[in-house]
Design a protein around this motif. Structure first.
Motif, PDB file in Angstrom:
ATOM      1  N   VAL A  83     -14.553   7.292   8.917  1.00 24.50           N
ATOM      2  CA  VAL A  83     -13.525   6.307   9.258  1.00 24.50           C
ATOM      3  C   VAL A  83     -13.261   6.373  10.756  1.00 24.50           C
ATOM      4  O   VAL A  83     -12.770   7.364  11.270  1.00 24.50           O
ATOM      5  CB  VAL A  83     -12.225   6.531   8.449  1.00 24.50           C
ATOM      6  CG1 VAL A  83     -11.137   5.551   8.911  1.00 24.50           C
ATOM      7  CG2 VAL A  83     -12.488   6.354   6.952  1.00 24.50           C
ATOM      8  N   ARG A  84     -13.639   5.302  11.444  1.00 23.84           N
ATOM      9  CA  ARG A  84     -13.555   5.272  12.920  1.00 23.84           C
ATOM     10  C   ARG A  84     -12.274   4.647  13.431  1.00 23.84           C
ATOM     11  O   ARG A  84     -11.819   4.971  14.516  1.00 23.84           O
ATOM     12  CB  ARG A  84     -14.706   4.442  13.508  1.00 23.84           C
ATOM     13  CG  ARG A  84     -16.059   4.775  12.975  1.00 23.84           C
ATOM     14  CD  ARG A  84     -16.627   6.034  13.605  1.00 23.84           C
ATOM     15  NE  ARG A  84     -17.875   6.358  12.932  1.00 23.84           N
ATOM     16  CZ  ARG A  84     -18.161   7.543  12.411  1.00 23.84           C
ATOM     17  NH1 ARG A  84     -17.303   8.545  12.502  1.00 23.84           N
ATOM     18  NH2 ARG A  84     -19.310   7.745  11.799  1.00 23.84           N
ATOM     19  N   MET A  85     -11.770   3.639  12.703  1.00 20.41           N
ATOM     20  CA  MET A  85     -10.636   2.862  13.208  1.00 20.41           C
ATOM     21  C   MET A  85      -9.779   2.418  12.036  1.00 20.41           C
ATOM     22  O   MET A  85     -10.290   2.149  10.949  1.00 20.41           O
ATOM     23  CB  MET A  85     -11.124   1.570  13.878  1.00 20.41           C
ATOM     24  CG  MET A  85     -11.857   1.740  15.166  1.00 20.41           C
ATOM     25  SD  MET A  85     -12.087   0.095  15.935  1.00 20.41           S
ATOM     26  CE  MET A  85     -13.772  -0.278  15.432  1.00 20.41           C
ATOM     27  N   ILE A  86      -8.487   2.321  12.300  1.00 21.26           N
ATOM     28  CA  ILE A  86      -7.578   1.667  11.370  1.00 21.26           C
ATOM     29  C   ILE A  86      -6.963   0.514  12.149  1.00 21.26           C
ATOM     30  O   ILE A  86      -6.219   0.713  13.109  1.00 21.26           O
ATOM     31  CB  ILE A  86      -6.514   2.642  10.831  1.00 21.26           C
ATOM     32  CG1 ILE A  86      -7.219   3.760  10.038  1.00 21.26           C
ATOM     33  CG2 ILE A  86      -5.513   1.903   9.940  1.00 21.26           C
ATOM     34  CD1 ILE A  86      -6.298   4.833   9.483  1.00 21.26           C
ATOM     35  N   VAL A  87      -7.348  -0.696  11.766  1.00 21.92           N
ATOM     36  CA  VAL A  87      -7.078  -1.904  12.560  1.00 21.92           C
ATOM     37  C   VAL A  87      -5.953  -2.700  11.902  1.00 21.92           C
ATOM     38  O   VAL A  87      -5.892  -2.777  10.669  1.00 21.92           O
ATOM     39  CB  VAL A  87      -8.378  -2.763  12.612  1.00 21.92           C
ATOM     40  CG1 VAL A  87      -8.143  -4.068  13.348  1.00 21.92           C
ATOM     41  CG2 VAL A  87      -9.514  -1.972  13.220  1.00 21.92           C
ATOM     42  N   ASP A  88      -5.103  -3.303  12.709  1.00 20.63           N
ATOM     43  CA  ASP A  88      -4.088  -4.198  12.143  1.00 20.63           C
ATOM     44  C   ASP A  88      -4.714  -5.536  11.766  1.00 20.63           C
ATOM     45  O   ASP A  88      -5.394  -6.161  12.590  1.00 20.63           O
ATOM     46  CB  ASP A  88      -2.960  -4.443  13.164  1.00 20.63           C
ATOM     47  CG  ASP A  88      -2.026  -3.250  13.265  1.00 20.63           C
ATOM     48  OD1 ASP A  88      -1.694  -2.675  12.199  1.00 20.63           O
ATOM     49  OD2 ASP A  88      -1.656  -2.874  14.387  1.00 20.63           O
ATOM     50  N   GLY A  89      -4.453  -5.960  10.545  1.00 19.40           N
ATOM     51  CA  GLY A  89      -4.983  -7.245  10.080  1.00 19.40           C
ATOM     52  C   GLY A  89      -4.003  -8.366  10.335  1.00 19.40           C
ATOM     53  O   GLY A  89      -3.109  -8.249  11.172  1.00 19.40           O
ATOM     54  N   GLY A  90      -4.178  -9.448   9.591  1.00 19.16           N
ATOM     55  CA  GLY A  90      -3.293 -10.597   9.773  1.00 19.16           C
ATOM     56  C   GLY A  90      -2.721 -11.046   8.449  1.00 19.16           C
ATOM     57  O   GLY A  90      -2.880 -10.378   7.423  1.00 19.16           O
ATOM     58  N   ARG A  91      -2.062 -12.183   8.504  1.00 19.30           N
ATOM     59  CA  ARG A  91      -1.391 -12.684   7.308  1.00 19.30           C
ATOM     60  C   ARG A  91      -2.357 -13.044   6.194  1.00 19.30           C
ATOM     61  O   ARG A  91      -2.141 -12.725   5.034  1.00 19.30           O
ATOM     62  CB  ARG A  91      -0.593 -13.944   7.682  1.00 19.30           C
ATOM     63  CG  ARG A  91       0.909 -13.762   7.716  1.00 19.30           C
ATOM     64  CD  ARG A  91       1.584 -15.082   8.016  1.00 19.30           C
ATOM     65  NE  ARG A  91       1.421 -16.023   6.901  1.00 19.30           N
ATOM     66  CZ  ARG A  91       2.188 -16.017   5.810  1.00 19.30           C
ATOM     67  NH1 ARG A  91       3.145 -15.140   5.685  1.00 19.30           N
ATOM     68  NH2 ARG A  91       1.996 -16.904   4.845  1.00 19.30           N
ATOM     69  N   GLU A  92      -3.425 -13.734   6.556  1.00 18.70           N
ATOM     70  CA  GLU A  92      -4.392 -14.178   5.556  1.00 18.70           C
ATOM     71  C   GLU A  92      -5.606 -13.269   5.595  1.00 18.70           C
ATOM     72  O   GLU A  92      -5.849 -12.572   6.586  1.00 18.70           O
ATOM     73  CB  GLU A  92      -4.842 -15.618   5.859  1.00 18.70           C
ATOM     74  CG  GLU A  92      -3.729 -16.635   5.914  1.00 18.70           C
ATOM     75  CD  GLU A  92      -3.110 -16.876   4.546  1.00 18.70           C
ATOM     76  OE1 GLU A  92      -3.853 -16.785   3.542  1.00 18.70           O
ATOM     77  OE2 GLU A  92      -1.894 -17.137   4.486  1.00 18.70           O
ATOM     78  N   ARG A  93      -6.375 -13.324   4.513  1.00 16.53           N
ATOM     79  CA  ARG A  93      -7.575 -12.511   4.428  1.00 16.53           C
ATOM     80  C   ARG A  93      -8.493 -12.769   5.618  1.00 16.53           C
ATOM     81  O   ARG A  93      -9.031 -11.840   6.228  1.00 16.53           O
ATOM     82  CB  ARG A  93      -8.301 -12.843   3.120  1.00 16.53           C
ATOM     83  CG  ARG A  93      -9.443 -11.913   2.788  1.00 16.53           C
ATOM     84  CD  ARG A  93     -10.125 -12.373   1.506  1.00 16.53           C
ATOM     85  NE  ARG A  93     -11.100 -11.387   1.065  1.00 16.53           N
ATOM     86  CZ  ARG A  93     -12.225 -11.125   1.688  1.00 16.53           C
ATOM     87  NH1 ARG A  93     -12.531 -11.758   2.794  1.00 16.53           N
ATOM     88  NH2 ARG A  93     -13.070 -10.217   1.229  1.00 16.53           N
ATOM     89  N   VAL A  94      -8.667 -14.041   5.987  1.00 14.47           N
ATOM     90  CA  VAL A  94      -9.569 -14.365   7.088  1.00 14.47           C
ATOM     91  C   VAL A  94      -9.051 -13.802   8.406  1.00 14.47           C
ATOM     92  O   VAL A  94      -9.834 -13.413   9.276  1.00 14.47           O
ATOM     93  CB  VAL A  94      -9.796 -15.894   7.239  1.00 14.47           C
ATOM     94  CG1 VAL A  94     -10.606 -16.411   6.064  1.00 14.47           C
ATOM     95  CG2 VAL A  94      -8.493 -16.642   7.392  1.00 14.47           C
ATOM     96  N   ASP A  95      -7.734 -13.747   8.571  1.00 18.50           N
ATOM     97  CA  ASP A  95      -7.182 -13.152   9.789  1.00 18.50           C
ATOM     98  C   ASP A  95      -7.559 -11.678   9.856  1.00 18.50           C
ATOM     99  O   ASP A  95      -7.845 -11.147  10.943  1.00 18.50           O
ATOM    100  CB  ASP A  95      -5.655 -13.295   9.819  1.00 18.50           C
ATOM    101  CG  ASP A  95      -5.215 -14.756   9.744  1.00 18.50           C
ATOM    102  OD1 ASP A  95      -5.886 -15.600  10.368  1.00 18.50           O
ATOM    103  OD2 ASP A  95      -4.232 -15.039   9.044  1.00 18.50           O
ATOM    104  N   SER A  96      -7.559 -11.022   8.738  1.00 18.72           N
ATOM    105  CA  SER A  96      -7.916  -9.602   8.704  1.00 18.72           C
ATOM    106  C   SER A  96      -9.395  -9.403   9.009  1.00 18.72           C
ATOM    107  O   SER A  96      -9.776  -8.496   9.746  1.00 18.72           O
ATOM    108  CB  SER A  96      -7.566  -9.004   7.345  1.00 18.72           C
ATOM    109  OG  SER A  96      -6.163  -9.031   7.167  1.00 18.72           O
ATOM    110  N   THR A  97     -10.233 -10.251   8.434  1.00 18.00           N
ATOM    111  CA  THR A  97     -11.662 -10.160   8.751  1.00 18.00           C
ATOM    112  C   THR A  97     -11.869 -10.382  10.245  1.00 18.00           C
ATOM    113  O   THR A  97     -12.599  -9.631  10.912  1.00 18.00           O
ATOM    114  CB  THR A  97     -12.474 -11.205   7.958  1.00 18.00           C
ATOM    115  OG1 THR A  97     -12.319 -10.945   6.561  1.00 18.00           O
ATOM    116  CG2 THR A  97     -13.954 -11.132   8.303  1.00 18.00           C
TER     117      THR A  97
END
Lengths: 290, 290
Positions: A83-97
């Motif tokens: 596990v290299r990074m823990i990234v903040d996603g977004g509201r929608e699934r696509v925002d997280s991708t």
């Protein structure tokens, strides 16, 4: 085992575990990716499915503010080496991708890296499906795990508030999408760039971004499994617990999800037995749902 | 109960229960429609779902030579008052539907009769779904029970022996087909007549025959349920047993699946009417044979 036959990987194989959902339907204080199944948080099962796969080189986890601390603690405690990074996603699934792709770009990942995007609430993805994605990317720039539909699928249109059947596709050509969905980095990046400038962009699925915005890029289907279920509601938990119990109880299953090797001959027999046991357990668990 | 509020039906409502499959995967001596669930053969559950529905006027059962004797015995023993005919089906599902339609035509059934075609291996169809079909046919010439897909559906094409994703339809417009599938008699008859002259005709679904051969005829979606499962393999049996147990244990459910739900006097009257209608149908059919 199959990975032994492969040449050393020349490109990074990066798993992106999407754990930024806010689903709190069955525990208001606990988003479902943190709920435990078989005594282990769902997100940990999903991270381990990739972290323990020798063919995966890196794992990044996408979170939201509500789960970040908990996920960080879980990752620290387990000490997942990839596990290299823990990234903040977004509201929608696509925002997280997109957040994950931006983070990978910023990290200087090569264009031909293999990216496996996985929903954390599918904790029991099979080793064969993950390997199948990695292999498919040698031939294709995009691939997705999916399960053949046993039902005839109807495509509909809304007419005055009522759904009307518009098409009945051939059943052998209908699949239920699962994850991981896998792409060469440049491919998924380009698809999202094109999608981003389309004001009507609202996909719920990464494969769809490629199919819609890079129509010349074929997306290959990789065999999924019934056990690769998506945990969505409380009703999914009894089956999930059964699968977890089967995984935890089975030396073979444990061995195939751990880096430790399995002896060639007895392993096949054990695998068959394990599969048979799993089928029986799944059937029993399904019964308990009602 | 809702049927009390309806005006007396002006057209026959005929259920066609397709029990001509040869599925012997989980008992070589016993095709699956004869296997018992909750102590009752699957085909009997299906027949009763329609026979006990006051809005259904007639039931015909389609069989194959391997199950004809058994089904005849079961029908005789149970004394289902609305079962008019036990018809020989064909090798494929569509052959069985066509055999039923031919038998109905020979019996002189009116063009506007409502026909509900049901797979016998879906023994737990809900009363609401059956009623929903009957109601939908007041507005549409075709309707099908279906369940909204919770998974993203992928449509694929074969390319060099590998499935490639060709389209990802919007999930709210994807449904899993169930049965009954319901049609005005003239509509399904015309669709099959057109299909029969098409050499590439090989549908596995009655709705598809209408969608493909009468594209101007809208097919409405009627809400199905998870419990309206299709029993296909042994793995489906534990869930089926659970549903059967729930149905048998529930006074309301039991009442709606037993003839006792209907008050004695109207029931006898209905029986007499049904017998009279059957005699008329048979007489007409006999007349047409000469």
């Amino acid at each position: 085992m199959s990975q032994r036959e492969h040449a050393p990987q020349s490109v990074p194989v990066v798993a992106v575990v999407l754990a930024a959902g806010f689903g709190t339907r069955f525990d208001p204080d606990n988003p479902k990716q943190l709920v435990s199944v078989g005594g282990k948080p769902i997100v940990c099962w999903s991270i381990e499915a990739f972290d323990s796969n020798p063919r995966v080189s890196d794992v990044i986890v996408v979170v939201n503010p509500a789960v970040r601390d908990a996920v960080e603690r879980l990752v620290d405690r387990a000490g997942y080496p990839k596990v290299r990074m823990i990234v903040d996603g977004g509201r929608e699934r696509v925002d997280s991708t997109m957040a994950a792709l931006d983070a990978l770009a910023a990290a200087g990942i090569p264009a031909d890296a293999k990216i496996l995007i996985h929903d954390s609430v599918r904790p029991f993805v099979e080793r064969e499906s993950v390997d199948g994605c990695i292999d498919a990317l040698d031939e294709f720039d995009a691939a997705t795990v999916a399960l053949a539909s046993t039902d005839t699928i109807l495509l509909t249109q809304d007419r005055d508030g009522r759904e009307i059947v518009s098409r009945v596709p051939d059943r052998p050509h209908t699949f239920r999408a699962q994850t991981p969905q896998a792409f060469r980095f440049a491919t998924i990046r380009r698809a999202y760039e094109r999608a981003a400038v389309d004001p009507s962009f609202h996909p719920t699925d990464d494969t769809r971004v490629v199919v819609d915005y890079l129509p010349a890029t074929p997306v290959a289907v990789v065999a999924g499994s019934e056990s690769n279920l998506k945990i969505t509601t409380l009703a999914d938990m009894p089956l999930a617990e059964r699968i977890a119990a089967a995984r935890l109880g089975e030396p073979t299953a444990a061995a195939t999800t751990a880096a430790t090797a399995v002896p060639a001959v007895p392993s096949d027999m054990a695998k068959e037995e394990a599969r048979a046991r799993m089928h029986a357990m799944l059937a029993q668990a399904a019964a308990q749902l009602h």
